[in-house]
Motif scaffolding. Structure first.
Motif, PDB file in Angstrom:
ATOM      1  N   GLU A 273       0.833  -1.204   0.000  1.00 51.00           N
ATOM      2  CA  GLU A 273       0.000   0.000   0.000  1.00 51.00           C
ATOM      3  C   GLU A 273       0.867   1.253   0.000  1.00 51.00           C
ATOM      4  N   ILE A 274       1.908   1.240   0.810  1.00 50.40           N
ATOM      5  CA  ILE A 274       2.814   2.385   0.886  1.00 50.40           C
ATOM      6  C   ILE A 274       3.553   2.575  -0.430  1.00 50.40           C
TER       7      ILE A 274
ATOM      8  N   LYS B 165       2.669   1.788  -3.407  1.00 50.00           N
ATOM      9  CA  LYS B 165       1.760   2.335  -4.418  1.00 50.00           C
ATOM     10  C   LYS B 165       1.511   3.823  -4.176  1.00 50.00           C
ATOM     11  N   ALA B 166       1.348   4.202  -2.889  1.00 46.69           N
ATOM     12  CA  ALA B 166       1.069   5.599  -2.547  1.00 46.69           C
ATOM     13  C   ALA B 166       2.208   6.528  -2.931  1.00 46.69           C
TER      14      ALA B 166
ATOM     15  N   GLN C 144       4.630   5.706  -5.243  1.00 45.31           N
ATOM     16  CA  GLN C 144       5.139   5.313  -6.554  1.00 45.31           C
ATOM     17  C   GLN C 144       6.532   4.681  -6.444  1.00 45.31           C
TER      18      GLN C 144
ATOM     19  N   ASP D 206       4.326  12.483   0.162  1.00 44.25           N
ATOM     20  CA  ASP D 206       3.289  11.786  -0.606  1.00 44.25           C
ATOM     21  C   ASP D 206       2.529  10.795   0.278  1.00 44.25           C
ATOM     22  N   LEU D 207       3.257  10.112   1.157  1.00 45.77           N
ATOM     23  CA  LEU D 207       2.611   9.163   2.056  1.00 45.77           C
ATOM     24  C   LEU D 207       1.682   9.889   3.028  1.00 45.77           C
TER      25      LEU D 207
ATOM     26  N   TYR E 266      -1.491  10.748   1.207  1.00 45.71           N
ATOM     27  CA  TYR E 266      -2.287   9.529   1.059  1.00 45.71           C
ATOM     28  C   TYR E 266      -3.009   9.197   2.362  1.00 45.71           C
ATOM     29  N   TYR E 267      -2.268   9.299   3.472  1.00 46.19           N
ATOM     30  CA  TYR E 267      -2.838   8.933   4.770  1.00 46.19           C
ATOM     31  C   TYR E 267      -3.965   9.894   5.170  1.00 46.19           C
TER      32      TYR E 267
ATOM     33  N   LEU F 287      -6.955   8.899   3.373  1.00 52.09           N
ATOM     34  CA  LEU F 287      -7.464   7.640   3.906  1.00 52.09           C
ATOM     35  C   LEU F 287      -8.292   7.866   5.166  1.00 52.09           C
TER      36      LEU F 287
END
Length: 460
Positions: free
Chosen positions: A8-9, A11-12, A14, A94-95, A98-99, A102
């Motif tokens: 998951e990380i 992908k988030a 890249q 970026d993470l 994403y978080y 989420l």
């Protein structure tokens, strides 16, 4: 932090490499400092004065589950999962984005030349009357600290309160685009870091960068008595905004104010019948409280509950904090940060207090003022009056300008200047402080006046 799998990380952010069986492993903490690594952490090797990649072995020993990696993959350890990225800082940011998407909390972004941290603390108190809140800890308010703050957010967070600091143009915009605030607050425009901007106008423009990531339906909250921000607002209209301040023209404004030694009482137009209290001094802190109350209004927090929480909010250390001093004195510790607007405001509030004993001030250099340093240090003289402040102690090369300015109104035995000799300053204070004296200490953190406070505070 909600646990995330390595797949998951990757992908988030890249990530480029295939993780294989490692992809189902999960992490529940992200850290860039090996001293903060726990079992189940993702290590982020940042590059600064040192290259964090060189400390991966230490992170592994401390229990790290995986790491970002921006060196060639061939140089990575073979028996440990890494996610290869071009830039580890960008991957961290970026993470964080994403978080946030989420967890989906409402996001409150707070910036300003002064009062960011106090307003953050006040806002947390107000909003916690209704919501589960997560906020920036300490001064984790930059390009590294803000994403770490986001990634420390518990899964059940409903409102994230994120402080945003800056030293140079573009930094607030970057933070705003990561956070994508629903509500953005600018506390005030002062002279902090003016060395890098040249003028208050440029600082105002840079603070307005907070709207870069503001959601389309979001709201901006600004001090209504700051014409520089009003001018910037006109450049970006239409935008949903509201104001706070002293004037009745503001959406939220003060009706009455009464300052005491350790607290300030006020009333305001949102609920004139309520007596509001904050456990700090100063009209400038009332403005910070108004900004926090306006955030509460935007989030539909009942004003009665908001006022009740505000009365006991927890203030971050070294922000207008009273501590016991030697010889039964009291020290008002405001030595974490300083710019002329903030220093003048706290001097005015301190001078106006009705207290037993003498009032002494210990002022250190205000840093990052550039070519304006001389005139801005001299301007503080207008806020020092022997009728209110008995003795003045000045420390640092830049404070010589203020010392020279004060020779016309302070007798030599009441005006003390020390360029670099902190030990001499401490000894002079120890010889001067008497029972019931009140001592204000204010300076930029880089002057190290925290050592002076440690030396003159009460000991067990």
């Amino acid at each position: 932090m909600k646990a995330l799998t390595l797949n998951e990380i990757a992908k988030a952010v890249q990530g480029k490499n295939e993780l294989g069986d490692w992809g189902t492993l999960s992490v529940s903490k992200v850290a860039f400092d090996t001293r903060k690594i726990e079992v189940g952490s993702l290590f982020v090797p940042l590059q600064g004065n040192a290259d964090g990649h060189d400390y991966l072995a230490d992170a592994m020993k401390s229990g790290a589950t995986a790491s970002f990696w921006s060196r060639p993959l061939a140089e990575a350890p073979k028996d440990f999962p890494v996610i290869q990225v071009e830039d580890t800082l960008q991957a961290l940011q970026d993470l964080a984005s994403y978080y946030l998407a989420l967890i989906q909390p409402k996001v409150v972004g707070i910036t300003g030349s002064n009062g960011k941290t106090t307003t953050k603390d006040m806002t947390e108190a107000v909003v916690s009357a209704k919501y589960k809140v997560h906020k920036t800890q300490g001064n984790f308010n930059n390009q590294i600290g803000l994403p770490i703050t986001i990634l420390e957010m518990p899964e059940d967070t409903e409102v994230a309160i994120l402080e945003m600091g800056m030293n140079h143009p573009g930094e607030i915009a970057e933070l705003s685009l990561i956070a994508k605030p629903d509500i953005a607050v600018i506390t005030m425009i002062g002279e902090a870091h003016i060395e890098y901007f040249g003028s208050r106008e440029k600082i105002a423009q840079t603070k307005m960068e907070i709207v870069k990531g503001l959601k389309p339906e979001g709201v901006l909250i600004i001090p209504g008595e700051e014409p520089l921000l009003q001018a910037e607002i006109q450049k970006i209209m239409p935008i949903n905004y509201c104001t706070f301040g002293q004037s009745p023209l503001n959406d939220i404004h003060v009706l009455t104010t009464e300052t005491q030694m350790k607290e300030t009482h006020f009333t305001m137009n949102l609920a004139p019948e309520l007596s509001c209290k904050i456990p700090v001094i100063g009209q400038y802190n009332v403005n910070n409280a108004l900004a926090a109350l306006m955030v509460g209004k935007q989030l539909a927090v009942p004003v009665t509950d908001a006022v009740e929480k505000l009365a006991t909010f927890g203030l971050t250390k070294s922000r207008t904090e009273w501590i016991p001093g030697m010889n039964d004195s009291q020290i008002l510790n405001d030595a974490y940060n300083a710019n002329p607007t903030a220093m003048n405001a706290v001097l005015d509030s301190f001078s106006a207090l009705e207290l037993n004993g003498r009032k002494l001030v210990v002022l250190g250099d205000m840093l990052e003022l550039g070519e304006l340093s001389t005139s801005l240090h001299e301007s503080v003289a207008a806020h020092l009056n022997p009728e209110h402040i008995s003795e003045v102690f000045l420390f640092g090369p830049e404070m010589e300008k203020l010392s020279n300015k004060l020779t016309s109104c302070y007798a030599p035995e009441k005006l003390h200047y020390y360029s670099t000799d902190k030990a001499a300053l401490i000894e002079a204070l120890k010889a001067t402080i008497k029972k019931e004296d009140q001592i204000l200490v204010k300076a930029s953190n880089g002057t190290g006046l925290g050592e002076v406070i440690e030396a003159i505070k009460q000991t067990d």
